[in-house]
Motif scaffolding. Structure first.
Motif, PDB file in Angstrom:
ATOM      1  N   VAL A  21      -5.768  25.468  78.360  1.00 22.05           N
ATOM      2  CA  VAL A  21      -5.315  26.788  78.804  1.00 22.05           C
ATOM      3  C   VAL A  21      -6.613  27.149  79.592  1.00 22.05           C
ATOM      4  CG1 VAL A  21      -5.385  28.959  77.881  1.00 22.05           C
ATOM      5  CG2 VAL A  21      -4.045  27.330  76.518  1.00 22.05           C
ATOM      6  N   ARG A  22      -7.915  26.912  79.291  1.00 19.56           N
ATOM      7  CA  ARG A  22      -9.042  27.312  79.613  1.00 19.56           C
ATOM      8  C   ARG A  22      -8.929  26.382  81.305  1.00 19.56           C
ATOM      9  NH1 ARG A  22     -12.998  30.044  78.349  1.00 19.56           N
ATOM     10  NH2 ARG A  22     -12.473  29.676  76.171  1.00 19.56           N
ATOM     11  N   PHE A  30      -6.355  28.269  83.529  1.00 18.13           N
ATOM     12  CA  PHE A  30      -6.659  29.614  83.806  1.00 18.13           C
ATOM     13  C   PHE A  30      -7.733  29.518  85.138  1.00 18.13           C
ATOM     14  CE2 PHE A  30     -10.062  32.913  83.643  1.00 18.13           C
ATOM     15  CZ  PHE A  30      -9.292  34.107  83.549  1.00 18.13           C
ATOM     16  N   HIS A  31      -8.634  28.620  85.057  1.00 13.68           N
ATOM     17  CA  HIS A  31      -9.790  28.371  86.270  1.00 13.68           C
ATOM     18  C   HIS A  31      -9.154  28.017  87.512  1.00 13.68           C
ATOM     19  CE1 HIS A  31     -13.003  28.637  82.964  1.00 13.68           C
ATOM     20  NE2 HIS A  31     -12.875  29.770  83.719  1.00 13.68           N
ATOM     21  N   GLN A  88      -7.059  31.099  88.606  1.00 14.01           N
ATOM     22  CA  GLN A  88      -7.926  31.990  89.169  1.00 14.01           C
ATOM     23  C   GLN A  88      -8.568  31.884  90.482  1.00 14.01           C
ATOM     24  OE1 GLN A  88     -11.645  32.859  86.449  1.00 14.01           O
ATOM     25  NE2 GLN A  88     -10.808  34.843  86.226  1.00 14.01           N
ATOM     26  N   PHE A 113       0.120  31.470  83.804  1.00 15.97           N
ATOM     27  CA  PHE A 113      -1.210  31.891  84.035  1.00 15.97           C
ATOM     28  C   PHE A 113      -1.367  33.367  83.154  1.00 15.97           C
ATOM     29  CE2 PHE A 113      -4.028  34.717  87.110  1.00 15.97           C
ATOM     30  CZ  PHE A 113      -5.156  34.146  86.582  1.00 15.97           C
ATOM     31  N   CYS A 144      -2.059  32.444  79.891  1.00  9.82           N
ATOM     32  CA  CYS A 144      -3.505  31.813  79.745  1.00  9.82           C
ATOM     33  C   CYS A 144      -4.351  33.138  79.614  1.00  9.82           C
ATOM     34  CB  CYS A 144      -3.799  31.083  80.912  1.00  9.82           C
ATOM     35  SG  CYS A 144      -2.992  29.566  80.743  1.00  9.82           S
ATOM     36  N   LYS A 145      -4.133  33.989  80.517  1.00 18.58           N
ATOM     37  CA  LYS A 145      -4.972  35.483  80.440  1.00 18.58           C
ATOM     38  C   LYS A 145      -5.248  36.065  78.955  1.00 18.58           C
ATOM     39  CE  LYS A 145      -3.354  37.066  84.178  1.00 18.58           C
ATOM     40  NZ  LYS A 145      -2.895  37.761  85.278  1.00 18.58           N
ATOM     41  N   MET A 196      -6.768  33.639  76.106  1.00 23.41           N
ATOM     42  CA  MET A 196      -8.170  33.620  76.404  1.00 23.41           C
ATOM     43  C   MET A 196      -8.867  35.263  75.765  1.00 23.41           C
ATOM     44  SD  MET A 196      -8.841  31.441  79.813  1.00 23.41           S
ATOM     45  CE  MET A 196     -10.800  31.651  79.752  1.00 23.41           C
TER      46      MET A 196
END
Length: 106
Positions: free
Chosen positions: A13-14, A17-18, A21, A72, A75-76, A79
């Motif tokens: 997930v992280r 996300f990165h 992003q 995404f 994921c946001k 997190m």
């Protein structure tokens, strides 16, 4: 009924996300302290697990597919909820006189 369970790990997930992003696998690799190769493999594994392409690799910077945009958003929220959990747990344990250390493996 047949139910396909899709298990996605927190580090995936992280990482995604990165990637989303920053629109960059190499930048996401740096942020997650892994090699670019490991980040690319992680993205490919995630896409295989989900059964859908998440990024359009033919464009630079990377563009999210419709599935990638949907993921995404997830994921946001995931997190944000994890951060909220850590704060609430710290409060709970502080009230009871304990302490906690929460860690993730990347």
């Amino acid at each position: 009924s047949n139910v396909n369970l899709i298990v996605v790990l927190p580090e995936q997930v992280r990482l995604f996300f990165h990637i989303a992003q920053n629109r960059s696998v190499s930048r996401a690799a740096i942020l997650n302290q892994i090699s670019q190769s490991a980040a690319s493999q992680g993205l490919a594994e995630l896409e295989k697990r989900l059964g859908a392409p998440l990024v359009d690799r033919s464009r630079r910077p990377l563009q999210l597919t419709a599935a990638g945009k949907l993921y995404f958003d997830y994921c946001k929220e995931a997190m944000r909820r994890w951060d909220q959990f850590e704060v609430e747990l710290e409060k709970l344990l502080a009230e009871s006189g304990g302490s906690v250390r929460v860690a993730s493996i990347y």
